[in-house]
Enzyme design. Structure first.
Site, PDB file in Angstrom:
ATOM      1  N   SER A 190      36.208  42.006  50.788  1.00 37.19           N
ATOM      2  CA  SER A 190      37.114  40.909  50.481  1.00 37.19           C
ATOM      3  C   SER A 190      37.011  39.877  51.592  1.00 37.19           C
ATOM      4  O   SER A 190      36.756  40.216  52.744  1.00 37.19           O
ATOM      5  CB  SER A 190      38.540  41.448  50.376  1.00 37.19           C
ATOM      6  OG  SER A 190      39.469  40.437  50.698  1.00 37.19           O
TER       7      SER A 190
ATOM      8  N   GLU B 289      33.097  46.997  37.769  1.00 36.68           N
ATOM      9  CA  GLU B 289      34.013  46.111  37.040  1.00 36.68           C
ATOM     10  C   GLU B 289      33.245  45.097  36.198  1.00 36.68           C
ATOM     11  O   GLU B 289      33.615  44.785  35.064  1.00 36.68           O
ATOM     12  CB  GLU B 289      34.911  45.354  38.025  1.00 36.68           C
ATOM     13  CG  GLU B 289      35.876  46.245  38.784  1.00 36.68           C
ATOM     14  CD  GLU B 289      36.485  45.501  39.962  1.00 36.68           C
ATOM     15  OE1 GLU B 289      37.343  44.639  39.737  1.00 36.68           O
ATOM     16  OE2 GLU B 289      36.089  45.768  41.112  1.00 36.68           O
TER      17      GLU B 289
ATOM     18  N   LYS C 161      39.139  46.203  52.534  1.00 35.49           N
ATOM     19  CA  LYS C 161      38.729  46.374  51.146  1.00 35.49           C
ATOM     20  C   LYS C 161      37.267  46.764  50.977  1.00 35.49           C
ATOM     21  O   LYS C 161      36.400  46.289  51.677  1.00 35.49           O
ATOM     22  CB  LYS C 161      38.972  45.091  50.351  1.00 35.49           C
ATOM     23  CG  LYS C 161      40.421  44.768  50.095  1.00 35.49           C
ATOM     24  CD  LYS C 161      41.153  45.820  49.278  1.00 35.49           C
ATOM     25  CE  LYS C 161      40.796  45.762  47.821  1.00 35.49           C
ATOM     26  NZ  LYS C 161      41.259  44.519  47.165  1.00 35.49           N
TER      27      LYS C 161
ATOM     28  N   HIS D  55      45.907  61.393  27.638  1.00 32.30           N
ATOM     29  CA  HIS D  55      46.990  60.408  27.906  1.00 32.30           C
ATOM     30  C   HIS D  55      47.054  60.048  29.391  1.00 32.30           C
ATOM     31  O   HIS D  55      48.121  59.723  29.905  1.00 32.30           O
ATOM     32  CB  HIS D  55      48.360  60.933  27.453  1.00 32.30           C
ATOM     33  CG  HIS D  55      48.358  61.519  26.079  1.00 32.30           C
ATOM     34  ND1 HIS D  55      48.564  60.774  24.945  1.00 32.30           N
ATOM     35  CD2 HIS D  55      48.151  62.793  25.658  1.00 32.30           C
ATOM     36  CE1 HIS D  55      48.500  61.559  23.877  1.00 32.30           C
ATOM     37  NE2 HIS D  55      48.232  62.782  24.290  1.00 32.30           N
TER      38      HIS D  55
END
Ligand code: ARG
Length: 464
Positions: free
Chosen positions: A276, A289, A282, A155
């Protein structure tokens, strides 16, 4: 020019040609198409269906065509209807009437069923190779981090201690199954459909066993209608790809989480991240992804194939031309994803101390505390569970962990506690004692990683 022009009085509208043509996505099969034609022509010659000399001429010219396409001397005509038409027309342009004999006892329907099989056979073998490479990296890392304690989750809540190596080996198991799914699909599709003709076989005395043998198939297909209308193998491969991509997607999801500041369990190498345009701080895990994202498109490919097939009567229907874009996209996508994923995993930095810190802060040794009360003090598990729950509540109230809570506090909750509890709840012991088969004990992880690496070595030697 159309192969079928005799029956027609009019030329096709250019819009018909554009819509109908598959050359844009089937020209990748040119080598396999030619290989199939060489086998077919050889068999026709041996059976005396065409002259031996003609058969030889056809085979020699087909090889030249293949070399010419390979070298770029011959460009595939984008206006040809499909790759089968292109190769046959080129052959006829070069050999005249002899070229026209190649298509004896054959249809594009059995031809295309063969070409896709030959193409996918090669694609699957190269995917298996790549998957083995990924498996190797996972096992190497698992061996190295066999004792790196990290929290295991259920969980998304810290649950019980595992090791990073154990976690990686879970993915190794998935990949082993993925590889066997490809091997299994290969076995089932490895039948030669040539000789099925358009749908009803042929009256020519073809030697289908010979053609199959020449093309490396253990046997020909057994029913001509099925031979031309079966695309099970496309769906099976698209499924094997989809499930494998689901596995990679889950792994990538974890890489994304682990490389966040909130976790910081790993750091991906700069070479596999992006920055970025506006936020100078970043470092984004774009590749992970994108792999996660691309799992969606291959599931789409599988869905497209199953949906395309489900309403088709026997035998060939033009709908089936849609098979290639879907299944080729699936195998190409998996290949594309594996290419950077393997070095990205190989070069990532594992931040063991952060994993250990996270493991130490989340009461993931609470079960072990309760188990100690059972084993060392003879309490029934339910009582031990309740007592430990009270301890956890006390720790949360005081900002302590089970490791840092003083013994007097333990004793206040239950008099059976003594010094021994601290050893029982030490993370290394909690992990080290989980020696049960399949458990995360470092010795298990090392043995399992070595076992898989050993198998990979043996397979490689076997292939080499
Ligand atoms: N381009 C076609 C395909 O991919 C080849 C088979 C064509 N057969 C036919 N009868 N039109 O399916």
């Amino acid at each position: 020019m159309k192969l079928w022009k005799g029956r027609f009085k009019k030329e096709a509208d250019p819009r018909t040609n554009d819509f109908n043509s598959s050359i844009a996505f089937d020209s990748r099969m040119y080598r396999h198409d030619i290989e199939g034609s060489i086998a077919h022509a050889t068999m026709l010659g041996r059976q005396g269906i065409i002259g031996a000399e003609e058969s030889e001429k056809i085979c020699a010219e087909l090889k030249k065509i293949r070399n010419d396409i390979d070298s770029g001397a011959l460009a595939i005509d984008p206006d040809a209807e499909d790759i089968h038409t292109f190769v046959e027309q080129e052959l006829t342009a070069r050999l005249g009437d002899t070229g026209k004999r190649l298509h004896t006892g054959r249809s594009r329907n059995d031809q295309v069923a063969l070409d896709i099989r030959l193409t996918l056979r090669e694609d699957c073998l190269s995917l298996i190779e790549q998957l083995r490479g990924l498996l190797r990296v996972l096992c190497k890392k698992a061996g190295k981090y066999s004792a790196a304690v990290m929290p295991g989750y259920t969980h998304m809540q810290r649950a019980q201690p595992v090791t990073f190596g154990h976690h990686l080996l879970a993915y190794a198991e998935m990949l082993i199954r993925d590889i066997s799914r490809f091997e299994d699909a290969l076995k089932r599709m490895n039948k030669c459909p040539l000789g099925s003709g358009a749908l009803a076989g042929t009256t020519y005395p073809l030697d289908r066993e010979l053609t199959a043998e020449l093309l490396g198939f253990p046997a020909p297909t057994k029913n001509s209608l099925d031979g031309v209308s079966d695309r099970d193998f496309c769906a099976e491969i698209a499924f094997a790809v989809s499930l494998c991509m689901v596995h990679l997607s889950r792994l990538c999801e974890e890489l994304v989480l682990w490389s966040s500041w909130e976790f910081k369990f790993i750091e991906l190498d700069d070479a596999y991240c992006t920055g970025s345009s506006i936020m100078p701080q970043k470092k984004n895990p774009d590749l992970a992804e994108l792999i996660r994202g691309k799992s969606g498109r291959v599931i789409g490919d599988l869905t497209a194939l199953l949906t395309m097939m489900k309403g088709l009567p026997l035998a060939y229907n033009k709908d089936m031309q849609e098979d290639k874009e879907a299944v080729f996209d699936a195998v190409d996508t998996l290949k594309l994803c594996l290419t950077p994923l393997i070095p990205m995993l190989d070069t990532m930095t594992v931040l063991e101390q952060n994993m250990r810190k996270a493991a130490a802060g989340g009461f993931i040794n609470a079960t072990d505390c309760a188990d100690w009360l059972v084993a060392a003090k003879g309490l029934p598990f339910r009582d031990a569970y309740k007592i430990t729950g009270e301890l956890v509540a006390l720790c949360i109230e005081r900002g302590e962990t089970l490791e840092s809570l003083p013994l007097e506090e333990y004793k206040r909750v239950h008099p059976a506690f003594d010094e021994g509890v601290y050893e029982a709840i030490s993370l290394d012991k909690c992990v080290g004692d989980r020696k049960v088969l399949g458990g995360p004990a470092p010795e298990n992880v090392r043995a399992q990683a070595a076992c898989v690496l050993d198998l990979l070595d043996k397979e490689e030697k076997g292939h080499g």
